[in-house]
Design a protein around this motif. Structure first.
Motif, PDB file in Angstrom:
ATOM      1  N   UNK B  94      46.348  41.634  36.346  1.00 27.37           N
ATOM      2  CA  UNK B  94      47.305  41.323  37.401  1.00 27.37           C
ATOM      3  C   UNK B  94      48.479  40.572  36.796  1.00 27.37           C
ATOM      4  N   UNK B  95      49.697  41.044  37.092  1.00 20.97           N
ATOM      5  CA  UNK B  95      50.865  40.320  36.567  1.00 20.97           C
ATOM      6  C   UNK B  95      50.929  38.930  37.178  1.00 20.97           C
ATOM      7  N   UNK B  96      51.349  37.968  36.375  1.00 26.12           N
ATOM      8  CA  UNK B  96      51.462  36.592  36.844  1.00 26.12           C
ATOM      9  C   UNK B  96      52.723  36.462  37.689  1.00 26.12           C
ATOM     10  N   UNK B  97      52.594  35.807  38.826  1.00 25.75           N
ATOM     11  CA  UNK B  97      53.713  35.710  39.766  1.00 25.75           C
ATOM     12  C   UNK B  97      54.844  34.857  39.198  1.00 25.75           C
ATOM     13  N   UNK B  98      54.484  33.833  38.479  1.00 29.25           N
ATOM     14  CA  UNK B  98      55.493  32.859  38.069  1.00 29.25           C
ATOM     15  C   UNK B  98      56.041  33.077  36.661  1.00 29.25           C
ATOM     16  N   UNK B  99      55.490  34.030  35.952  1.00 31.85           N
ATOM     17  CA  UNK B  99      55.956  34.283  34.584  1.00 31.85           C
ATOM     18  C   UNK B  99      55.739  35.756  34.275  1.00 31.85           C
ATOM     19  N   UNK B 100      56.823  36.482  34.220  1.00 32.95           N
ATOM     20  CA  UNK B 100      56.739  37.938  34.099  1.00 32.95           C
ATOM     21  C   UNK B 100      56.144  38.397  32.774  1.00 32.95           C
ATOM     22  N   UNK B 101      56.063  37.490  31.787  1.00 31.35           N
ATOM     23  CA  UNK B 101      55.449  37.883  30.524  1.00 31.35           C
ATOM     24  C   UNK B 101      53.934  37.870  30.639  1.00 31.35           C
ATOM     25  N   UNK B 102      53.474  36.979  31.481  1.00 31.26           N
ATOM     26  CA  UNK B 102      52.041  36.690  31.524  1.00 31.26           C
ATOM     27  C   UNK B 102      51.285  37.583  32.494  1.00 31.26           C
ATOM     28  N   UNK B 103      49.997  37.569  32.328  1.00 33.54           N
ATOM     29  CA  UNK B 103      49.139  38.316  33.234  1.00 33.54           C
ATOM     30  C   UNK B 103      47.804  37.610  33.334  1.00 33.54           C
ATOM     31  N   UNK B 104      46.942  38.210  34.099  1.00 38.67           N
ATOM     32  CA  UNK B 104      45.693  37.568  34.391  1.00 38.67           C
ATOM     33  C   UNK B 104      44.594  38.625  34.433  1.00 38.67           C
ATOM     34  N   UNK B 105      43.475  38.307  33.855  1.00 38.51           N
ATOM     35  CA  UNK B 105      42.344  39.228  33.873  1.00 38.51           C
ATOM     36  C   UNK B 105      41.291  38.714  34.841  1.00 38.51           C
ATOM     37  N   UNK B 106      40.661  39.646  35.519  1.00 38.80           N
ATOM     38  CA  UNK B 106      39.580  39.265  36.423  1.00 38.80           C
ATOM     39  C   UNK B 106      38.569  40.399  36.503  1.00 38.80           C
ATOM     40  N   UNK B 107      37.346  40.058  36.797  1.00 35.46           N
ATOM     41  CA  UNK B 107      36.329  41.088  36.987  1.00 35.46           C
ATOM     42  C   UNK B 107      36.533  41.774  38.330  1.00 35.46           C
ATOM     43  N   UNK B 108      36.240  43.046  38.401  1.00 32.50           N
ATOM     44  CA  UNK B 108      36.192  43.744  39.686  1.00 32.50           C
ATOM     45  C   UNK B 108      34.854  43.393  40.337  1.00 32.50           C
ATOM     46  N   UNK B 109      34.699  43.816  41.581  1.00 31.23           N
ATOM     47  CA  UNK B 109      33.419  43.590  42.257  1.00 31.23           C
ATOM     48  C   UNK B 109      32.314  44.254  41.455  1.00 31.23           C
ATOM     49  N   UNK B 110      32.613  45.424  40.953  1.00 27.96           N
ATOM     50  CA  UNK B 110      31.624  46.156  40.152  1.00 27.96           C
ATOM     51  C   UNK B 110      31.253  45.372  38.886  1.00 27.96           C
ATOM     52  N   UNK B 111      32.287  44.870  38.227  1.00 26.21           N
ATOM     53  CA  UNK B 111      32.046  44.102  37.008  1.00 26.21           C
ATOM     54  C   UNK B 111      31.241  42.848  37.304  1.00 26.21           C
ATOM     55  N   UNK B 112      31.621  42.195  38.370  1.00 26.68           N
ATOM     56  CA  UNK B 112      30.930  40.979  38.786  1.00 26.68           C
ATOM     57  C   UNK B 112      29.468  41.252  39.076  1.00 26.68           C
ATOM     58  N   UNK B 113      29.227  42.367  39.745  1.00 24.79           N
ATOM     59  CA  UNK B 113      27.851  42.703  40.087  1.00 24.79           C
ATOM     60  C   UNK B 113      27.013  43.026  38.861  1.00 24.79           C
ATOM     61  N   UNK B 114      27.685  43.506  37.852  1.00 33.33           N
ATOM     62  CA  UNK B 114      26.957  43.909  36.643  1.00 33.33           C
ATOM     63  C   UNK B 114      26.509  42.719  35.796  1.00 33.33           C
ATOM     64  N   UNK B 115      27.286  41.652  35.838  1.00 34.98           N
ATOM     65  CA  UNK B 115      27.037  40.529  34.933  1.00 34.98           C
ATOM     66  C   UNK B 115      25.607  39.984  34.974  1.00 34.98           C
ATOM     67  N   UNK B 116      25.067  39.726  36.151  1.00 33.69           N
ATOM     68  CA  UNK B 116      23.706  39.186  36.156  1.00 33.69           C
ATOM     69  C   UNK B 116      22.689  40.134  35.516  1.00 33.69           C
ATOM     70  N   UNK B 117      22.912  41.420  35.692  1.00 37.41           N
ATOM     71  CA  UNK B 117      22.002  42.387  35.066  1.00 37.41           C
ATOM     72  C   UNK B 117      22.109  42.321  33.549  1.00 37.41           C
ATOM     73  N   UNK B 118      23.326  42.223  33.082  1.00 33.26           N
ATOM     74  CA  UNK B 118      23.516  42.127  31.641  1.00 33.26           C
ATOM     75  C   UNK B 118      22.962  40.802  31.120  1.00 33.26           C
ATOM     76  N   UNK B 119      23.105  39.772  31.932  1.00 29.99           N
ATOM     77  CA  UNK B 119      22.587  38.463  31.522  1.00 29.99           C
ATOM     78  C   UNK B 119      21.079  38.519  31.339  1.00 29.99           C
ATOM     79  N   UNK B 120      20.436  39.277  32.179  1.00 25.99           N
ATOM     80  CA  UNK B 120      18.989  39.455  32.041  1.00 25.99           C
ATOM     81  C   UNK B 120      18.657  40.120  30.717  1.00 25.99           C
ATOM     82  N   UNK B 121      19.426  41.138  30.386  1.00 29.10           N
ATOM     83  CA  UNK B 121      19.217  41.796  29.098  1.00 29.10           C
ATOM     84  C   UNK B 121      19.446  40.825  27.945  1.00 29.10           C
ATOM     85  N   UNK B 122      20.464  39.986  28.095  1.00 26.33           N
ATOM     86  CA  UNK B 122      20.748  39.000  27.049  1.00 26.33           C
ATOM     87  C   UNK B 122      19.574  38.039  26.898  1.00 26.33           C
TER      88      UNK B 122
END
Lengths: 160, 160
Positions: B94-122
């Motif tokens: 996602x582009x940063x609102x206050x600085x056009x050079x910057x951006x932001x990364x975030x997990x999607x709902x799908x990614x978020x849902x996957x993390x606990x499963x992967x954590x179990x594998x870890x």
DNA sequence: TATTGTTATACTCTATAACTATA
DNA sequence: TATAGTTATAGAGTATAACAATA
């Protein structure tokens, strides 16, 4: 001026921040190896090559397949590393007298002479990253790592 | 029939067999990561991708450059990892609102849902390699590794 | 000028799997 | 058939360095 801090920490976190040794291990290993690689660069040797040289240093010669077992690599990987060491005149391949399939790897005089110098670099590198540990911590770290290697070696003889 | 054992051990060895932590560290890290990679394969995620997802899981979103600092990688490396996560619909940019050079990364709902499963594998993977350690050893290993990361982070802010 | 992120390039490291030549 | 080593292929994981856009 730093960016607007719009990303808040989430709580509660459903996965533990701890208990994730793979991550820490990878981080440390990558960085320690990377730093070491830079030191070795001047000598024209990579970290993996150094590992092979180190194994060869302790013996007259060694079969590639045994080397693979000791380093936990496949035979194919050893072939490539050996190729490079031979190309650099640091090691030699000798056909085995009693079995035409087999061969033997050994360091050249040049390779042998290089090992202590590289060992010094390894020591310096170790110091850089682990000097702050107490003697007890250091020896425990070493023992723990070696134990894992040993246990692994018992369980999974070269995958291949 | 095994081959003729013609390669004798050399003695004395002029470099110490001990005091070479890089090697043990690399061995263990490689093998632990490799085993983990196999577990993650079914989920279509690599170990490096998992590391990124894990960092993102604890926050709403995160700037790539901060991520680079936390994981000890270059910005370029993060770009590639982020590309892959986005391609798999596990994360968003996602582009940063206050600085056009910057951006932001975030997990999607799908990614978020996957993390606990992967954590179990870890966790399973951790257990496989470190279960034999005593609680004390385990916590010391963890602390030692984290300390090194911390010290490194202070000394060498992303190289770049 | 400095910073954010991307891109292009290049290597190392390692695996898998098929292959060759023996045994 | 089984073993020793090679080769071909592939992909992950990184880095470096130059670049574009913005600050």
């Amino acid at each position: 001026m730093p960016r607007t801090e719009s990303c808040a920490p989430k709580s509660p976190s459903f996965i533990s921040r701890d208990g994730y040794l793979v991550g820490w291990l990878r981080y440390v290993s990558n960085h320690v190896s990377q730093a070491f690689a830079r030191k070795l660069e001047d000598r024209g040797v990579t970290v993996a090559e150094w590992a092979v040289m180190r194994e060869l240093y302790g013996v007259d010669c060694l079969a590639p397949s045994r080397l693979a077992g000791q380093l936990g690599l496949t035979r194919g990987a050893i072939t490539k590393l050996a190729d490079r060491l031979v190309a650099k005149s640091l090691a030699t391949r000798t056909p085995d007298a009693s079995d035409a399939r087999a061969q033997t790897l050994a360091l050249t005089a040049q390779g042998r002479g290089l090992v202590p110098k590289l060992a010094t670099l390894a020591d310096e590198n170790d110091a850089k990253f682990f000097a702050h540990l107490s003697a007890k911590e250091r020896s425990m770290l070493e023992r723990v790592l070696k134990d894992i290697v040993r246990i692994r070696n018992l369980k999974s003889i070269p995958v291949d």
